[in-house]
Design an enzyme around this catalytic site. Sequence first.
Site, PDB file in Angstrom:
ATOM      1  N   ARG A   1      -9.234   9.822  63.205  1.00 19.36           N
ATOM      2  CA  ARG A   1      -9.656  11.130  62.701  1.00 19.36           C
ATOM      3  C   ARG A   1      -9.428  12.214  63.760  1.00 19.36           C
ATOM      4  NH1 ARG A   1     -11.791  11.983  58.092  1.00 19.36           N
ATOM      5  NH2 ARG A   1     -11.997   9.735  57.850  1.00 19.36           N
TER       6      ARG A   1
ATOM      7  N   VAL B   1      -7.269  -7.459   3.875  1.00 22.03           N
ATOM      8  CA  VAL B   1      -6.593  -8.704   3.528  1.00 22.03           C
ATOM      9  C   VAL B   1      -5.484  -8.396   2.521  1.00 22.03           C
ATOM     10  CG1 VAL B   1      -6.835 -11.009   2.556  1.00 22.03           C
ATOM     11  CG2 VAL B   1      -8.713 -10.025   3.875  1.00 22.03           C
TER      12      VAL B   1
ATOM     13  N   ARG C   1      16.964   6.481  38.422  1.00 23.63           N
ATOM     14  CA  ARG C   1      18.185   6.141  39.161  1.00 23.63           C
ATOM     15  C   ARG C   1      17.895   5.041  40.185  1.00 23.63           C
ATOM     16  NH1 ARG C   1      18.044  11.620  39.579  1.00 23.63           N
ATOM     17  NH2 ARG C   1      17.872  11.601  41.856  1.00 23.63           N
TER      18      ARG C   1
ATOM     19  N   ASN D   1      -6.744   9.249  57.283  1.00 21.28           N
ATOM     20  CA  ASN D   1      -7.877  10.130  57.560  1.00 21.28           C
ATOM     21  C   ASN D   1      -7.459  11.574  57.309  1.00 21.28           C
ATOM     22  OD1 ASN D   1      -9.915   8.263  58.500  1.00 21.28           O
ATOM     23  ND2 ASN D   1      -8.656   7.977  60.339  1.00 21.28           N
TER      24      ASN D   1
ATOM     25  N   GLY E   1       0.764  -1.242   0.000  1.00 25.28           N
ATOM     26  CA  GLY E   1       0.000   0.000   0.000  1.00 25.28           C
ATOM     27  C   GLY E   1       0.789   1.283   0.000  1.00 25.28           C
TER      28      GLY E   1
ATOM     29  N   HIS F   1      -6.161   6.334  50.023  1.00 23.67           N
ATOM     30  CA  HIS F   1      -5.222   5.499  50.777  1.00 23.67           C
ATOM     31  C   HIS F   1      -3.882   5.354  50.049  1.00 23.67           C
ATOM     32  CE1 HIS F   1      -9.105   4.084  52.559  1.00 23.67           C
ATOM     33  NE2 HIS F   1      -8.380   4.285  53.638  1.00 23.67           N
TER      34      HIS F   1
ATOM     35  N   LYS G   1       4.354  17.612  49.724  1.00 24.78           N
ATOM     36  CA  LYS G   1       5.499  16.910  50.302  1.00 24.78           C
ATOM     37  C   LYS G   1       5.048  15.482  50.605  1.00 24.78           C
ATOM     38  CE  LYS G   1       9.793  17.608  51.864  1.00 24.78           C
ATOM     39  NZ  LYS G   1       9.954  18.554  52.987  1.00 24.78           N
ATOM     40  N   HIS G   2       5.755  14.509  50.074  1.00 25.94           N
ATOM     41  CA  HIS G   2       5.410  13.098  50.281  1.00 25.94           C
ATOM     42  C   HIS G   2       3.955  12.808  49.916  1.00 25.94           C
ATOM     43  CE1 HIS G   2       9.333  12.636  51.931  1.00 25.94           C
ATOM     44  NE2 HIS G   2       9.090  13.393  52.976  1.00 25.94           N
TER      45      HIS G   2
ATOM     46  N   PHE H   1     -17.030  10.628  57.177  1.00 30.53           N
ATOM     47  CA  PHE H   1     -17.862  11.081  58.294  1.00 30.53           C
ATOM     48  C   PHE H   1     -17.128  11.002  59.630  1.00 30.53           C
ATOM     49  CE2 PHE H   1     -19.483   6.559  57.856  1.00 30.53           C
ATOM     50  CZ  PHE H   1     -18.933   6.064  59.041  1.00 30.53           C
TER      51      PHE H   1
ATOM     52  N   ILE I   1      -4.786  -5.949  12.011  1.00 32.86           N
ATOM     53  CA  ILE I   1      -4.852  -7.408  12.096  1.00 32.86           C
ATOM     54  C   ILE I   1      -3.594  -8.045  11.503  1.00 32.86           C
ATOM     55  CG2 ILE I   1      -6.136  -9.479  11.448  1.00 32.86           C
ATOM     56  CD1 ILE I   1      -7.544  -7.617  13.453  1.00 32.86           C
TER      57      ILE I   1
END
Length: 529
Positions: free
Chosen positions: A443, A68, A218, A423, A38, A529, A280-281, A478, A129
């Site tokens: 909390r 094809v 690293r 929390n 092609g 989390h 930070k973190h 909550f 394909i």
Amino acid sequence: MTDLAPLNRALLSVSDKTGLVDLAKALAARGVELLSTGGSAKTLREAGLTVKDVSEVTGFPEMMDGRVKTLHPKVHGGLLALRDNDAHVAAMDQHGIGAIDLLVVNLYPFEETVAKGADYETCIENIDIGGPAMIRAAAKNHAFVSVVTDVEDYDALLAELETHGGQTTLGFRQHLAQNAYARTAAYDAAVSTWMAGAIGDQTPRRRAFAGALAQTLRYGENPHQKASFYTDGSNRPGVATAVQHQGKELSYNNINDTDAAFELVSEFLPENGPACAIIKHANPCGVAQGTTLKEAYTKAFDCDRTSAFGGIVALNQPLDAATAEEIVQIFTEVVIAPQASDEARAIFAAKKNLRLLITGGMADPRGGGLTYRQVSGGFLVQDKDTGHVDAADLKVVTKRAPSEQEFTDLLFAWKVAKHVKSNAIVYVKGGATVGVGAGQMSRVDSANIAAIKATRMGEALGLPESPAKGSVVASDAFFPFADGLMEAAAAGATAVIQPGGSMRDDEVIKAADEAGLAMVLTGMRHFRH
């Protein structure tokens, strides 16, 4: 298994034509016969190269809109035949199958088509394909065949041929084969993930994840851990798409924290004013909006100046010189912004270790997608947390409703709490965090820690009282008891935003009323989390 394998015949069929002509010319100069299909064949002929169409080899024309063309024994036999197997060689001779020693294929741009938002039918037509079938065949037969699927490997191939007199080594072919299988795996992962979304299958029987190597790091979180950074092809603006303009190489922790910072600051739309997040973190130590970017940074910095040292700064508007001057007053690891002025870049240039990342735009805080996390023996997969609330979504449950300023700060605090490890407790006043409690098992402890940090910062700034006095407070989930709420009230908070849904909501609401607090419920939590 032989080491050196000659390269006499190559099949070139690529979607991305970058570097194709130069590669083909170099191969032709070595006497390699070129086969193609092609558009690739057309490109090579226009460059003056002699090319044989695959249809001439197979005796079948390309048909069915190109669906094809290479799915034929004379193609796959040429790729799969074992050159040192007498039966294979006899079959090749009997059926007129010529060996193909090199396959150069890159696939239909399926990922790019999906990224552009194409409709279902267009995406289906861009599923390759023949390409993956040939790639897998050539990779399996890497004892004799070289397979190249990435433009960036063209130079390496030509260097290999130069070094070994027109031949390739087994080690080189093995490396190419591994790349090839990884490419088809990533391609199939993209197709299966897209189709699951297209047909609304939220829990497909199998999940496949793939990425492209962006950087070998690293080390990981710690120096004894090896690590690397892969991109997923989604092109979501952020650390994965950003251009680094200065500073040393990003580390594993830099990338993780910078992503957290940019995702947080993207909650604040640029058209609604300048905003800054300092991380930070992976937790915010200061977030603020201001009338100027400099003011937003200063307010964010004043939330926790101690933690901001060596942190990540994310901005929702182009970095200007005034803000850059403020940022360089302390050591900062990374600054990420949609753009930066020439003056700001010049200011940063004096800080050789400060990384400046330019994203070219902001992430969509409501953009979907999946997040996944490895656990022992498997993965946890979920939708990205795109949950949000507006003022109309809030339910006032106390006798006193929040004031207009409190409403504004409550919504601000809620956006920040979404990005604080659970929390999470966040105190906000005047469009800026003044205390953040993150990642505690209780909390109550989060509320207390955030209040202590606010008091310490108030003393450092020479304020007559803790900046938590007169603040609002957000809780990502909550209050199971009233004790956490009372810690916030003792710190000086006057209004509260939280999801609600506790068995003791009535007890908590009563305590808020007795303390004179205004409280609104979101009906939505933001565990992180």
